[in-house]
Motif scaffolding. Sequence first.
Motif, PDB file in Angstrom:
ATOM      1  N   PRO A  24       0.695  -1.051   0.090  1.00 29.16           N
ATOM      2  CA  PRO A  24      -0.006  -0.043  -0.179  1.00 29.16           C
ATOM      3  C   PRO A  24       0.855   1.228   0.051  1.00 29.16           C
ATOM      4  N   GLY A  25       0.082   2.438  -0.385  1.00 30.17           N
ATOM      5  CA  GLY A  25       1.231   3.735  -0.600  1.00 30.17           C
ATOM      6  C   GLY A  25       0.697   4.546   0.734  1.00 30.17           C
ATOM      7  N   CYS A  26       0.787   5.778   0.551  1.00 30.12           N
ATOM      8  CA  CYS A  26       0.764   6.961   1.385  1.00 30.12           C
ATOM      9  C   CYS A  26       1.837   6.628   2.807  1.00 30.12           C
ATOM     10  N   GLY A  27       1.126   6.844   3.918  1.00 31.70           N
ATOM     11  CA  GLY A  27       1.975   6.571   4.969  1.00 31.70           C
ATOM     12  C   GLY A  27       2.393   5.190   5.323  1.00 31.70           C
ATOM     13  N   PHE A 103      -9.062 -10.227  -5.822  1.00 26.87           N
ATOM     14  CA  PHE A 103      -7.674 -10.200  -5.510  1.00 26.87           C
ATOM     15  C   PHE A 103      -7.323 -10.807  -4.183  1.00 26.87           C
ATOM     16  N   THR A 104      -6.369 -11.648  -4.256  1.00 28.62           N
ATOM     17  CA  THR A 104      -5.807 -12.594  -3.023  1.00 28.62           C
ATOM     18  C   THR A 104      -4.264 -12.525  -3.323  1.00 28.62           C
ATOM     19  N   PRO A 105      -3.409 -11.680  -3.174  1.00 31.99           N
ATOM     20  CA  PRO A 105      -2.012 -11.653  -3.225  1.00 31.99           C
ATOM     21  C   PRO A 105      -1.402 -12.632  -2.125  1.00 31.99           C
ATOM     22  N   ASP A 106      -0.120 -13.110  -2.320  1.00 31.08           N
ATOM     23  CA  ASP A 106       0.381 -14.131  -1.298  1.00 31.08           C
ATOM     24  C   ASP A 106       0.833 -13.299   0.026  1.00 31.08           C
ATOM     25  N   ALA A 107       1.128 -12.065  -0.076  1.00 28.54           N
ATOM     26  CA  ALA A 107       1.474 -11.435   1.137  1.00 28.54           C
ATOM     27  C   ALA A 107       1.040 -10.004   1.005  1.00 28.54           C
ATOM     28  N   ILE A 108       0.940  -9.358   1.879  1.00 28.66           N
ATOM     29  CA  ILE A 108       0.957  -7.813   2.290  1.00 28.66           C
ATOM     30  C   ILE A 108       2.016  -7.574   3.158  1.00 28.66           C
ATOM     31  N   ALA A 109       2.402  -6.223   2.924  1.00 25.04           N
ATOM     32  CA  ALA A 109       3.579  -5.770   3.812  1.00 25.04           C
ATOM     33  C   ALA A 109       3.198  -4.107   3.984  1.00 25.04           C
ATOM     34  N   LEU A 110       3.343  -3.750   5.310  1.00 23.52           N
ATOM     35  CA  LEU A 110       2.786  -2.339   5.484  1.00 23.52           C
ATOM     36  C   LEU A 110       3.165  -1.885   7.003  1.00 23.52           C
ATOM     37  N   THR A 111       3.275  -0.623   6.949  1.00 23.88           N
ATOM     38  CA  THR A 111       3.958  -0.039   8.043  1.00 23.88           C
ATOM     39  C   THR A 111       2.630   0.116   9.093  1.00 23.88           C
ATOM     40  N   VAL A 112       2.982  -0.045  10.518  1.00 22.79           N
ATOM     41  CA  VAL A 112       2.131  -0.268  11.672  1.00 22.79           C
ATOM     42  C   VAL A 112       2.554   0.696  12.979  1.00 22.79           C
ATOM     43  N   THR A 170      12.386   4.494   9.973  1.00 23.55           N
ATOM     44  CA  THR A 170      12.570   5.503   8.616  1.00 23.55           C
ATOM     45  C   THR A 170      11.277   6.541   8.765  1.00 23.55           C
ATOM     46  N   PRO A 171      11.660   7.689   8.531  1.00 19.21           N
ATOM     47  CA  PRO A 171      10.265   8.755   8.537  1.00 19.21           C
ATOM     48  C   PRO A 171       9.329   8.235   7.532  1.00 19.21           C
ATOM     49  N   LEU A 172       8.126   8.588   7.892  1.00 16.47           N
ATOM     50  CA  LEU A 172       6.945   8.332   7.014  1.00 16.47           C
ATOM     51  C   LEU A 172       6.964   9.186   5.848  1.00 16.47           C
TER      52      LEU A 172
END
Length: 415
Positions: A24-27, A103-112, A170-172
């Motif tokens: 995903p994008g943005c922050g 849409f069923t990708p194998d993985a999602i990676a995001l900042t929390v 890392t800064p957002l």
Amino acid sequence: MGKPLCSFDDIARSFAPGDHLFLPGCGSEACDLVTALHGVEQLQITTTFVPGINPTPIDDFAASTRVTGLFMTPALSAPQARGQYRHLPLSYAGFARYAQDNFTPDAIALTVSEPNAQGMVSLGTSVEFSALVLARAPRKIAVINPNMPYVATSHCLPLSTFDTIARSDTPLRTYDVGPRQPEAEQIATHLAGLIPDGAALQVGLGKVPDALFAQLHDRKGLRLHSGMFSDGVIGLNGAGALSPDWPHMTCALIGSPALYDWAGRQDQISVTGCEHTHDPARIAAIDGFITVNTALEVDLFGQCNLETANGRAVSSPGGAPDFARAGRMSHGGLSIVALPSSFAKGTQSRITAAIHAPGLVSLARYDIDMIITEHGIADLRKGSTHDRAEAIINIAAPAFRADLTEQWNVIKNRL
């Protein structure tokens, strides 16, 4: 005991050829992981990176990696031609439906955010499509970042939901609207006159929305429902302009670190998924919904191009088609397109006789109530095709009105 932290290099090496990853994008962008993925072969990436906020490092990825995204930029033209980049021409509501159904990708990676005392993390300043994909992707990768605020009004979930956990400071990603411009201030003045107390309002990012929010501090009971907000929402909230009883929402807050700090302390604006913020049926049911979008080009029929300039793809419509249709259908609502009348230091008009080649129309004339430039308001609601053309010519930059009138005289004789 919690899961051990993984390095970004180890996460990158864990992907097998052909694996499909959603970023995903943005922050929410997991910046360190994106860098670690540069050398991974045969990866399939789908991303909602936003131009001007999230760079798409297509040339840094392996030649065998394929990237799919919602936005186009000139830098992605050559990768698209050689098959390394795939542009999905979908609005945000369209991609939300796609994510729910296909849409069923194998993985999602995001900042929390950092977990709270109960072990919950927040998606913080950006949810957009992440909640939808988290419900479908079998592998979930969280990058805990202390710069991401714990936004209690955002999507929150147990850290234990995630299979893989990394940490970054890392800064957002940030967004700076830049210095104000006289044209934007004048357009905002025209807009402000159309927004009464109690209006439901959608705006995007940019100089006009920033100037508009600054001019609405004296309003009362405003109801916010939008795709993205930037720093201007802080002042609007501080001025007491927002309704205390309305569920204000956005899919992302993107701006300065001060905005992110405020986001973690406020409790009025929810950050939620695009399946909620961009659902045209839901939005159209909001009485008095006023939507303000912008365009690169508007023709004399009232059609709007948000995607191409000088024949090249430079952006995508984002959520504008969803909001424009909803505003047009809302009882007492308005669908507005606001833009400067010219560009290139006044040498070229953004009002044109017809949309230039390749002729992409991002917003249909049927979904627009008003066009606004610094020169005034073209109210299209009761006008015939000919009336509309005359009204639009009258808000073009004066230097171009004679030529536009001459071109329209040719067009109208063929209708």
